[in-house]
Write a protein that holds these residues in place. Structure first.
Motif, PDB file in Angstrom:
ATOM      1  N   UNK A 514       0.842  -1.205   0.000  1.00  0.00           N
ATOM      2  CA  UNK A 514       0.000   0.000   0.000  1.00  0.00           C
ATOM      3  C   UNK A 514       0.874   1.251   0.000  1.00  0.00           C
ATOM      4  N   UNK A 515       0.318   2.329  -0.467  1.00  0.00           N
ATOM      5  CA  UNK A 515       1.064   3.570  -0.679  1.00  0.00           C
ATOM      6  C   UNK A 515       1.834   4.029   0.565  1.00  0.00           C
ATOM      7  N   UNK A 516       1.160   4.095   1.715  1.00  0.00           N
ATOM      8  CA  UNK A 516       1.828   4.595   2.910  1.00  0.00           C
ATOM      9  C   UNK A 516       2.983   3.692   3.325  1.00  0.00           C
ATOM     10  N   UNK A 517       2.833   2.394   3.118  1.00  0.00           N
ATOM     11  CA  UNK A 517       3.925   1.477   3.430  1.00  0.00           C
ATOM     12  C   UNK A 517       5.067   1.664   2.435  1.00  0.00           C
ATOM     13  N   UNK A 518       4.744   1.971   1.183  1.00  0.00           N
ATOM     14  CA  UNK A 518       5.793   2.248   0.208  1.00  0.00           C
ATOM     15  C   UNK A 518       6.631   3.453   0.650  1.00  0.00           C
ATOM     16  N   UNK A 519       5.955   4.509   1.113  1.00  0.00           N
ATOM     17  CA  UNK A 519       6.678   5.695   1.560  1.00  0.00           C
ATOM     18  C   UNK A 519       7.559   5.382   2.761  1.00  0.00           C
ATOM     19  N   UNK A 520       7.040   4.585   3.670  1.00  0.00           N
ATOM     20  CA  UNK A 520       7.802   4.250   4.880  1.00  0.00           C
ATOM     21  C   UNK A 520       8.984   3.335   4.586  1.00  0.00           C
ATOM     22  N   UNK A 521       8.809   2.416   3.645  1.00  0.00           N
ATOM     23  CA  UNK A 521       9.838   1.406   3.375  1.00  0.00           C
ATOM     24  C   UNK A 521      10.836   1.823   2.307  1.00  0.00           C
ATOM     25  N   UNK A 536       2.726   3.575  -6.071  1.00  0.00           N
ATOM     26  CA  UNK A 536       1.306   3.687  -6.428  1.00  0.00           C
ATOM     27  C   UNK A 536       0.665   4.744  -5.538  1.00  0.00           C
ATOM     28  N   UNK A 537       0.900   6.034  -5.830  1.00  0.00           N
ATOM     29  CA  UNK A 537       0.397   7.097  -4.953  1.00  0.00           C
ATOM     30  C   UNK A 537      -1.124   7.136  -4.876  1.00  0.00           C
ATOM     31  N   UNK A 538      -1.605   7.612  -3.742  1.00  0.00           N
ATOM     32  CA  UNK A 538      -3.026   7.912  -3.550  1.00  0.00           C
ATOM     33  C   UNK A 538      -3.142   9.432  -3.639  1.00  0.00           C
ATOM     34  N   UNK A 582       6.562  29.179 -16.214  1.00  0.00           N
ATOM     35  CA  UNK A 582       7.010  28.464 -15.020  1.00  0.00           C
ATOM     36  C   UNK A 582       6.375  29.025 -13.750  1.00  0.00           C
ATOM     37  N   UNK A 583       6.035  30.322 -13.745  1.00  0.00           N
ATOM     38  CA  UNK A 583       5.418  30.912 -12.553  1.00  0.00           C
ATOM     39  C   UNK A 583       4.029  30.347 -12.288  1.00  0.00           C
ATOM     40  N   UNK A 584       3.405  29.707 -13.291  1.00  0.00           N
ATOM     41  CA  UNK A 584       2.073  29.135 -13.105  1.00  0.00           C
ATOM     42  C   UNK A 584       2.113  27.823 -12.312  1.00  0.00           C
ATOM     43  N   UNK A 585       3.294  27.217 -12.190  1.00  0.00           N
ATOM     44  CA  UNK A 585       3.407  25.915 -11.518  1.00  0.00           C
ATOM     45  C   UNK A 585       3.006  26.023 -10.048  1.00  0.00           C
ATOM     46  N   UNK A 586       2.217  25.066  -9.580  1.00  0.00           N
ATOM     47  CA  UNK A 586       1.746  25.054  -8.191  1.00  0.00           C
ATOM     48  C   UNK A 586       2.767  24.456  -7.244  1.00  0.00           C
ATOM     49  N   UNK A 587       3.860  23.901  -7.770  1.00  0.00           N
ATOM     50  CA  UNK A 587       4.915  23.296  -6.958  1.00  0.00           C
ATOM     51  C   UNK A 587       4.335  22.270  -5.973  1.00  0.00           C
ATOM     52  N   UNK A 588       3.818  21.204  -6.549  1.00  0.00           N
ATOM     53  CA  UNK A 588       3.171  20.150  -5.751  1.00  0.00           C
ATOM     54  C   UNK A 588       4.208  19.248  -5.085  1.00  0.00           C
ATOM     55  N   UNK A 589       4.869  19.776  -4.077  1.00  0.00           N
ATOM     56  CA  UNK A 589       5.863  19.014  -3.332  1.00  0.00           C
ATOM     57  C   UNK A 589       5.699  19.299  -1.848  1.00  0.00           C
ATOM     58  N   UNK A 590       6.168  18.385  -1.032  1.00  0.00           N
ATOM     59  CA  UNK A 590       6.109  18.583   0.409  1.00  0.00           C
ATOM     60  C   UNK A 590       7.306  17.889   1.052  1.00  0.00           C
ATOM     61  N   UNK A 591       8.076  18.615   1.883  1.00  0.00           N
ATOM     62  CA  UNK A 591       9.235  17.993   2.536  1.00  0.00           C
ATOM     63  C   UNK A 591       8.842  16.937   3.570  1.00  0.00           C
ATOM     64  N   UNK A 592       7.565  16.904   3.943  1.00  0.00           N
ATOM     65  CA  UNK A 592       7.112  15.939   4.954  1.00  0.00           C
ATOM     66  C   UNK A 592       6.379  14.758   4.342  1.00  0.00           C
ATOM     67  N   UNK A 593       6.595  14.508   3.040  1.00  0.00           N
ATOM     68  CA  UNK A 593       5.943  13.385   2.366  1.00  0.00           C
ATOM     69  C   UNK A 593       6.188  12.087   3.132  1.00  0.00           C
ATOM     70  N   UNK A 594       5.090  11.417   3.476  1.00  0.00           N
ATOM     71  CA  UNK A 594       5.188  10.150   4.183  1.00  0.00           C
ATOM     72  C   UNK A 594       5.312  10.285   5.695  1.00  0.00           C
ATOM     73  N   UNK A 595       5.542  11.505   6.186  1.00  0.00           N
ATOM     74  CA  UNK A 595       5.688  11.728   7.621  1.00  0.00           C
ATOM     75  C   UNK A 595       4.581  12.626   8.168  1.00  0.00           C
ATOM     76  N   UNK A 596       3.587  12.906   7.350  1.00  0.00           N
ATOM     77  CA  UNK A 596       2.526  13.856   7.681  1.00  0.00           C
ATOM     78  C   UNK A 596       1.284  13.105   8.141  1.00  0.00           C
ATOM     79  N   UNK A 597       0.784  13.427   9.319  1.00  0.00           N
ATOM     80  CA  UNK A 597      -0.414  12.769   9.848  1.00  0.00           C
ATOM     81  C   UNK A 597      -1.651  13.112   9.024  1.00  0.00           C
TER      82      UNK A 597
END
Length: 692
Positions: A514-521, A536-538, A582-597
């Motif tokens: 599952x996705x969350x286990x993929x992030x953790x492992x 396999x992101x959700x 390039x200024x239109x990009x929403x920058x869909x990133x997060x430094x806490x990927x997989x660690x966010x409740x």
């Protein structure tokens, strides 16, 4: 926690008898018993807050749901934490939080890209005007930004979240801009002493050679053609990919010492076993899919081969066509053949596709370009017979319309048979690798393609690897480039002694998690495993705060000139236009990927649709504050749980944070909006560690 039996109580939580201290909360007792109750605002060791409302529970005898963090235990209390009612209520709160969450966990565009290029990173570099850095970022995962920027089907753009606001980012045009406005470069590592042979100078072989060279290996490329490029040179017309641009992007390979040997065919002049015997340490096979599979359509003997036609065009022969031309197929080869036919004198061109128009294999980019040049599309249509006149030339193409049956399978619609009057029929339906006289060292699949591991390209023959169309069947150039890269990384690892079968087993197991286990492992896979792995992101449904802005328009050759020459149609974005896009990009990133409740709960409660997220909905938009050396404050991601406010005030002491405003205007900030340093921050980091 030791519970005094004199003051203890016993309650039942989810049919489990739990011993708790008098005055303890249900949340505390449940967690100690290993029963998970979600709570985003709760901070261990601090007074209950009850703001997030995610810890709601059912208590026997009470009609209303109760907050577990403020409900005290009692003897005989019966609690249920995971009922349909509690889950529905939690999901409703999560939808509210996510609808006002002006951020995203990871980029859908990067996941959709077969090469998994870090798209947000290079777009940000283009926005900053650093085109060289942007090109380097692209080349880390895909070596030819200028080439693919011209021909890629753009799998990344349909999933771009910017499309929920107005139009997707012009991702492909931007990585072309990175290639066009920065010199191509290939830096080789210290020589490894290993020699690798690459058979096939198409996208897969060139990509493999690039990354092997970067790793310090000596590479020799063999190909049956006189020049390198494969399908890039010999089947993609110059109106899409000029030969000069192709040569410019390939030049770093030759500058880095890669050797090219022409007019040498697999199964005729060379084979993997012979190359290994000649002293090469590994062999990569990427010969593409150059062989048109025989058609079963009656009258097929009168059809032209699309690959042969395009090769003739690429070699300057440019055969003349006339009348009505029908092209069978809807891949890139079919569309290139159709557009080439327009330029070769056809009065009209019709492309016959088994798929709906919005789902053609080549993608919407090629569909739009073909239609702009007058190519007609007969979608959901299948050719059944080529009618021939005396002398064997086509007069008509007998077709049927297709429709989906109850199972979704496309079948012939009753009474839908019709004819297209045609003078020429071009087949671009199915292709397979040309292995010459064959080779016992190469195992073939039931589809007449080479068998190789998906992740590493390793074949059953020791030291022999394969990827690209020769393995997958005819697909896009970006798929072939990605496969060549994976094989190169794997060959490099194998030459260094890495156990590839063990890694392949780990990757196969990882893909099924599952996705969350993929992030953790993921860290357990190591650097190589993470580059080869498929996740396999959700995709959670979150709000977007962005004003509408027009997508950059690609400058194109004048319509009157398109169909009368092979001059490049798309002219490329200038630097300023690329930066503006390039200024239109929403920058869909997060430094806490997989660690966010919040992400974890969003996935667990399946918040992949959200009726609260609408184009007209108001979503918080707050300028991030990065003035502190290591504490990054981005309140676009804040859910107003209050944990940072309380831990800074009640534990750390300085009280740097407080709530400001009301409703949608409420945010967490320093008391007077000043920097953290001026708010007497002691740099303890407790606010960061407490943020869910």
């Amino acid at each position: 926690m030791t519970i005094d039996t004199k003051t203890s109580v016993r309650l039942t939580i989810d049919d489990t008898s739990v011993k708790a201290a008098s005055g303890e909360t249900v949340l505390s007792a449940a967690r100690r018993a290993g029963i998970d109750i979600p709570a985003l605002c709760h901070e261990e060791g601090m007074a209950a807050w009850g703001a997030c409302r995610l810890c709601l529970i059912e208590v026997e005898g009470l009609d209303k749901l109760q907050a577990a963090c403020t409900t005290q235990v009692a003897d005989g209390l019966v609690v249920r934490t995971n009922t349909a009612r509690t889950r529905a209520k939690r999901a409703s709160y999560l939808r509210m939080y996510l609808s006002d969450h002006n951020s995203y966990c990871e980029a859908p565009c990067k996941d959709a890209c077969p090469a998994h290029i870090d798209i947000p990173a290079y777009i940000k570099q283009i926005e900053d005007g650093d085109f060289a850095a942007a090109a380097a970022t692209v080349r880390k995962e895909m070596p030819f930004p200028g080439i693919l920027g011209r021909i890629c089907p753009r799998y990344c753009e349909p999933v771009c979240r910017r499309g929920e606001v107005d139009e997707p980012i012009a991702i492909c045009a931007l990585h072309r801009a990175a290639g066009d406005h920065a010199p191509a470069a290939l830096v080789s590592a210290h020589p490894s002493g290993h020699r690798v042979a690459v058979i096939g100078a198409g996208p897969a072989g060139l990509s493999c050679a690039w990354y092997l060279t970067a790793a310090g290996h000596e590479v020799t490329i063999y190909d049956k053609a006189e020049k390198p490029g494969g399908m890039l040179r010999y089947t993609i017309p110059e109106f899409r990919l000029p030969e000069s641009d192709l040569d410019a992007e390939l030049q770093p390979l030759w500058d880095a010492g890669v050797r090219f040997v022409e007019n040498v065919a697999l199964g005729v002049d060379i084979n993997p076993y012979g190359l290994l015997q000649a002293g090469f340490d590994a062999v990569f096979v990427g010969v593409g899919a150059w062989q048109t599979m025989p058609s079963r359509i009656p009258g097929h003997e009168a059809m032209l081969d699309a690959l042969r036609l395009l090769r003739d065009v690429g070699e300057g022969k440019k055969p003349t066509l006339s009348g009505t031309v029908a092209v069978l197929g809807d891949g890139a080869v079919a569309f290139d053949a159709a557009r080439a036919a327009v330029r070769q004198g056809a009065q009209s061109v019709v492309l016959v596709s088994r798929h709906p128009a919005d789902d053609v294999e080549a993608g919407q980019r090629e569909l739009a370009a073909a239609r702009a040049e007058g190519v007609q599309i007969e979608a959901l249509t299948e050719a059944k017979r080529v009618k021939l006149r005396k002398g064997g030339k086509p007069t008509a193409l007998e077709c049927v319309r297709l429709e989906a049956d109850a199972s979704g399978k496309l079948v012939e619609a009753k009474g839908s048979r019709f004819e297209l009057k045609v003078d020429v029929v071009i087949s671009a339906l199915s292709f397979a690798p040309d292995l010459g006289e064959g080779d016992d060292e190469l195992t073939l699949s039931a589809w007449n393609t080479l068998e190789a591991n998906h992740y590493t390209g390793r074949t059953k023959s020791e030291g022999v690897f394969a990827a690209g169309d020769a393995v997958t069947g005819a697909k896009s150039a970006i798929h072939a480039l990605a496969g060549g890269k994976r094989a190169a990384l794997s060959i490099d690892a194998w030459l260094r002694g890495v156990d590839l079968p063990e890694l392949e087993a780990k990757l196969a197991l990882y893909a099924g998690l599952p996705y969350l286990e993929q992030l953790a492992d993921a860290p357990q896979l190591g650097e190589l495993g993470q580059r080869l792995a498929e996740r396999s992101p959700v995709w959670l449904k979150m709000g977007i705060a962005a004003d509408r802005a027009a997508r950059a328009t690609m400058p194109t050759l004048a319509a009157a000139k398109r169909t009368t020459s092979f001059e490049e149609v798309e002219r490329g974005l200038k630097k300023k236009a690329a930066q503006a896009e390039a200024t239109r990009c929403l920058q869909c990133t997060c430094p806490s990927l997989g660690e966010c409740d919040l992400q974890r709960l969003g996935v667990e409660y399946e918040i992949t649709s959200n009726e609260l997220v609408r184009p007209s909905s108001r979503v918080r938009s707050i300028t991030p504050r990065y003035e502190h050396p290591f504490i990054r404050r981005d309140m676009n991601r804040c859910i107003s749980c209050g944990r940072c406010v309380r831990v800074c005030r009640d534990v750390a002491g300085p009280a740097c944070y407080d709530f400001r405003g009301r409703g949608f205007l409420m945010e967490v900030d320093t008391p007077y909006g000043e920097s953290l340093q001026l708010a007497k921050c002691i740099t303890c980091g407790r606010c960061v560690s407490s943020c869910p």
